[in-house]
Scaffold this motif. Structure first.
Motif, PDB file in Angstrom:
ATOM      1  N   LEU A  90       8.812   6.434 -10.151  1.00 58.04           N
ATOM      2  CA  LEU A  90       9.333   7.641  -9.510  1.00 58.04           C
ATOM      3  C   LEU A  90       8.246   8.451  -8.821  1.00 58.04           C
ATOM      4  O   LEU A  90       8.537   9.329  -8.008  1.00 58.04           O
ATOM      5  CB  LEU A  90      10.051   8.507 -10.546  1.00 58.04           C
ATOM      6  CG  LEU A  90      11.245   7.856 -11.240  1.00 58.04           C
ATOM      7  CD1 LEU A  90      11.791   8.788 -12.316  1.00 58.04           C
ATOM      8  CD2 LEU A  90      12.308   7.496 -10.237  1.00 58.04           C
ATOM      9  N   ALA A  91       6.973   8.193  -9.135  1.00 56.78           N
ATOM     10  CA  ALA A  91       5.874   8.928  -8.519  1.00 56.78           C
ATOM     11  C   ALA A  91       5.477   8.361  -7.163  1.00 56.78           C
ATOM     12  O   ALA A  91       4.646   8.948  -6.468  1.00 56.78           O
ATOM     13  CB  ALA A  91       4.655   8.939  -9.445  1.00 56.78           C
ATOM     14  N   ILE A  92       6.061   7.244  -6.766  1.00 54.82           N
ATOM     15  CA  ILE A  92       5.734   6.644  -5.470  1.00 54.82           C
ATOM     16  C   ILE A  92       6.562   7.335  -4.397  1.00 54.82           C
ATOM     17  O   ILE A  92       7.783   7.347  -4.442  1.00 54.82           O
ATOM     18  CB  ILE A  92       6.019   5.132  -5.463  1.00 54.82           C
ATOM     19  CG1 ILE A  92       5.279   4.440  -6.603  1.00 54.82           C
ATOM     20  CG2 ILE A  92       5.660   4.530  -4.115  1.00 54.82           C
ATOM     21  CD1 ILE A  92       3.786   4.578  -6.551  1.00 54.82           C
TER      22      ILE A  92
ATOM     23  N   GLN B  15       0.864  -1.168   0.000  1.00 50.90           N
ATOM     24  CA  GLN B  15       0.000   0.000   0.000  1.00 50.90           C
ATOM     25  C   GLN B  15       0.899   1.215   0.000  1.00 50.90           C
ATOM     26  O   GLN B  15       1.755   1.351   0.862  1.00 50.90           O
ATOM     27  CB  GLN B  15      -0.938  -0.018   1.200  1.00 50.90           C
ATOM     28  CG  GLN B  15      -1.901  -1.183   1.127  1.00 50.90           C
ATOM     29  CD  GLN B  15      -2.896  -1.173   2.261  1.00 50.90           C
ATOM     30  OE1 GLN B  15      -2.712  -0.485   3.260  1.00 50.90           O
ATOM     31  NE2 GLN B  15      -3.952  -1.938   2.105  1.00 50.90           N
ATOM     32  N   VAL B  16       0.697   2.096  -0.999  1.00 55.27           N
ATOM     33  CA  VAL B  16       1.621   3.197  -1.230  1.00 55.27           C
ATOM     34  C   VAL B  16       0.887   4.517  -1.307  1.00 55.27           C
ATOM     35  O   VAL B  16      -0.328   4.568  -1.448  1.00 55.27           O
ATOM     36  CB  VAL B  16       2.436   2.976  -2.525  1.00 55.27           C
ATOM     37  CG1 VAL B  16       3.288   1.729  -2.432  1.00 55.27           C
ATOM     38  CG2 VAL B  16       1.529   2.918  -3.735  1.00 55.27           C
ATOM     39  N   THR B  17       1.676   5.594  -1.227  1.00 56.01           N
ATOM     40  CA  THR B  17       1.199   6.950  -1.456  1.00 56.01           C
ATOM     41  C   THR B  17       2.029   7.540  -2.582  1.00 56.01           C
ATOM     42  O   THR B  17       3.247   7.409  -2.588  1.00 56.01           O
ATOM     43  CB  THR B  17       1.380   7.808  -0.187  1.00 56.01           C
ATOM     44  OG1 THR B  17       0.718   7.174   0.899  1.00 56.01           O
ATOM     45  CG2 THR B  17       0.804   9.206  -0.381  1.00 56.01           C
ATOM     46  N   THR B  18       1.363   8.201  -3.532  1.00 59.34           N
ATOM     47  CA  THR B  18       2.087   8.823  -4.633  1.00 59.34           C
ATOM     48  C   THR B  18       2.515  10.235  -4.251  1.00 59.34           C
ATOM     49  O   THR B  18       2.089  10.762  -3.226  1.00 59.34           O
ATOM     50  CB  THR B  18       1.216   8.893  -5.903  1.00 59.34           C
ATOM     51  OG1 THR B  18       0.103   9.745  -5.649  1.00 59.34           O
ATOM     52  CG2 THR B  18       0.749   7.519  -6.325  1.00 59.34           C
ATOM     53  N   THR B  19       3.323  10.843  -5.100  1.00 55.47           N
ATOM     54  CA  THR B  19       3.779  12.204  -4.824  1.00 55.47           C
ATOM     55  C   THR B  19       2.636  13.204  -4.878  1.00 55.47           C
ATOM     56  O   THR B  19       2.738  14.282  -4.312  1.00 55.47           O
ATOM     57  CB  THR B  19       4.859  12.623  -5.827  1.00 55.47           C
ATOM     58  OG1 THR B  19       4.350  12.442  -7.145  1.00 55.47           O
ATOM     59  CG2 THR B  19       6.127  11.819  -5.637  1.00 55.47           C
ATOM     60  N   SER B  20       1.548  12.847  -5.545  1.00 55.17           N
ATOM     61  CA  SER B  20       0.393  13.752  -5.600  1.00 55.17           C
ATOM     62  C   SER B  20      -0.604  13.473  -4.480  1.00 55.17           C
ATOM     63  O   SER B  20      -1.660  14.098  -4.422  1.00 55.17           O
ATOM     64  CB  SER B  20      -0.301  13.638  -6.958  1.00 55.17           C
ATOM     65  OG  SER B  20      -0.747  12.317  -7.167  1.00 55.17           O
ATOM     66  N   GLY B  21      -0.294  12.515  -3.599  1.00 58.49           N
ATOM     67  CA  GLY B  21      -1.141  12.265  -2.435  1.00 58.49           C
ATOM     68  C   GLY B  21      -2.179  11.174  -2.636  1.00 58.49           C
ATOM     69  O   GLY B  21      -3.055  10.994  -1.794  1.00 58.49           O
ATOM     70  N   LEU B  22      -2.111  10.424  -3.718  1.00 56.32           N
ATOM     71  CA  LEU B  22      -3.075   9.366  -3.996  1.00 56.32           C
ATOM     72  C   LEU B  22      -2.673   8.097  -3.263  1.00 56.32           C
ATOM     73  O   LEU B  22      -1.511   7.691  -3.307  1.00 56.32           O
ATOM     74  CB  LEU B  22      -3.127   9.109  -5.504  1.00 56.32           C
ATOM     75  CG  LEU B  22      -4.143   8.099  -5.971  1.00 56.32           C
ATOM     76  CD1 LEU B  22      -5.537   8.702  -5.886  1.00 56.32           C
ATOM     77  CD2 LEU B  22      -3.850   7.683  -7.388  1.00 56.32           C
ATOM     78  N   TYR B  23      -3.635   7.469  -2.575  1.00 59.80           N
ATOM     79  CA  TYR B  23      -3.394   6.195  -1.897  1.00 59.80           C
ATOM     80  C   TYR B  23      -3.782   5.073  -2.839  1.00 59.80           C
ATOM     81  O   TYR B  23      -4.796   5.148  -3.525  1.00 59.80           O
ATOM     82  CB  TYR B  23      -4.233   6.082  -0.621  1.00 59.80           C
ATOM     83  CG  TYR B  23      -3.854   7.065   0.446  1.00 59.80           C
ATOM     84  CD1 TYR B  23      -2.691   6.877   1.183  1.00 59.80           C
ATOM     85  CD2 TYR B  23      -4.647   8.156   0.735  1.00 59.80           C
ATOM     86  CE1 TYR B  23      -2.333   7.771   2.177  1.00 59.80           C
ATOM     87  CE2 TYR B  23      -4.305   9.051   1.726  1.00 59.80           C
ATOM     88  CZ  TYR B  23      -3.151   8.853   2.447  1.00 59.80           C
ATOM     89  OH  TYR B  23      -2.798   9.725   3.418  1.00 59.80           O
ATOM     90  N   GLY B  24      -2.996   4.011  -2.873  1.00 64.57           N
ATOM     91  CA  GLY B  24      -3.319   2.879  -3.710  1.00 64.57           C
ATOM     92  C   GLY B  24      -2.572   1.639  -3.284  1.00 64.57           C
ATOM     93  O   GLY B  24      -1.684   1.679  -2.436  1.00 64.57           O
ATOM     94  N   THR B  25      -2.956   0.519  -3.908  1.00 63.03           N
ATOM     95  CA  THR B  25      -2.316  -0.758  -3.654  1.00 63.03           C
ATOM     96  C   THR B  25      -1.671  -1.243  -4.939  1.00 63.03           C
ATOM     97  O   THR B  25      -2.304  -1.224  -6.000  1.00 63.03           O
ATOM     98  CB  THR B  25      -3.359  -1.793  -3.175  1.00 63.03           C
ATOM     99  OG1 THR B  25      -4.023  -1.275  -2.030  1.00 63.03           O
ATOM    100  CG2 THR B  25      -2.695  -3.101  -2.816  1.00 63.03           C
ATOM    101  N   VAL B  26      -0.439  -1.680  -4.858  1.00 65.02           N
ATOM    102  CA  VAL B  26       0.299  -2.147  -6.034  1.00 65.02           C
ATOM    103  C   VAL B  26      -0.302  -3.476  -6.492  1.00 65.02           C
ATOM    104  O   VAL B  26      -0.408  -4.414  -5.705  1.00 65.02           O
ATOM    105  CB  VAL B  26       1.799  -2.322  -5.717  1.00 65.02           C
ATOM    106  CG1 VAL B  26       2.548  -2.889  -6.909  1.00 65.02           C
ATOM    107  CG2 VAL B  26       2.406  -1.012  -5.264  1.00 65.02           C
ATOM    108  N   VAL B  27      -0.719  -3.521  -7.786  1.00 69.68           N
ATOM    109  CA  VAL B  27      -1.262  -4.756  -8.345  1.00 69.68           C
ATOM    110  C   VAL B  27      -0.385  -5.324  -9.450  1.00 69.68           C
ATOM    111  O   VAL B  27      -0.513  -6.494  -9.793  1.00 69.68           O
ATOM    112  CB  VAL B  27      -2.709  -4.563  -8.861  1.00 69.68           C
ATOM    113  CG1 VAL B  27      -3.650  -4.300  -7.716  1.00 69.68           C
ATOM    114  CG2 VAL B  27      -2.789  -3.478  -9.895  1.00 69.68           C
TER     115      VAL B  27
END
Length: 115
Positions: free
Chosen positions: A76-78, A42-54
């Motif tokens: 690089l956006a992670i 579970q990660v956060t991007t540089t723009s603040g989006l939360y997501g799960t790596v699939v």
């Protein structure tokens, strides 16, 4: 007085050197984190989006940002990998604030026509 100028220069060079080393260490930590991503993180991007790596590629990462909604991002956006403690805190906060209140058509009309 003659020794003051060289002393100031040495101080500036030492502080610049130490700052550049710290920046290099931080950049290396981020690069290592981005290189060690794996499916399920579970990660956060540089723009603040939360997501799960699939899915992972050499340069891209597919993130599931909602149920069955997958977007592709550059590695690089992670910004960071979130820990379990952070995700459980967010889940409990959402359940408390997600209570929907339905209003009747009359209440909606009254609310919209108020001056």
């Amino acid at each position: 007085m003659e020794l003051l100028f060289p002393l100031v220069l040495v101080g500036l060079f030492v502080s610049m050197y130490l700052m550049s080393r710290r920046q290099k260490r931080e950049a290396q930590k981020v690069t290592d984190m981005q290189g060690s991503l794996k499916v399920g993180d579970q990660v956060t991007t540089t723009s603040g989006l939360y997501g799960t790596v699939v899915d992972l590629d050499d340069t891209t990462v597919d993130l599931e940002i909602a149920e069955e909604v997958v977007t592709t991002w550059l590695r690089l956006a992670i910004r960071e990998v979130r820990t379990e403690d952070e995700t459980t805190d967010e889940a409990t906060d959402e359940t408390v604030t997600d209570e929907a209140v339905e209003e009747s058509a009359e209440q909606t009309e009254t609310r919209l026509t108020k001056d």
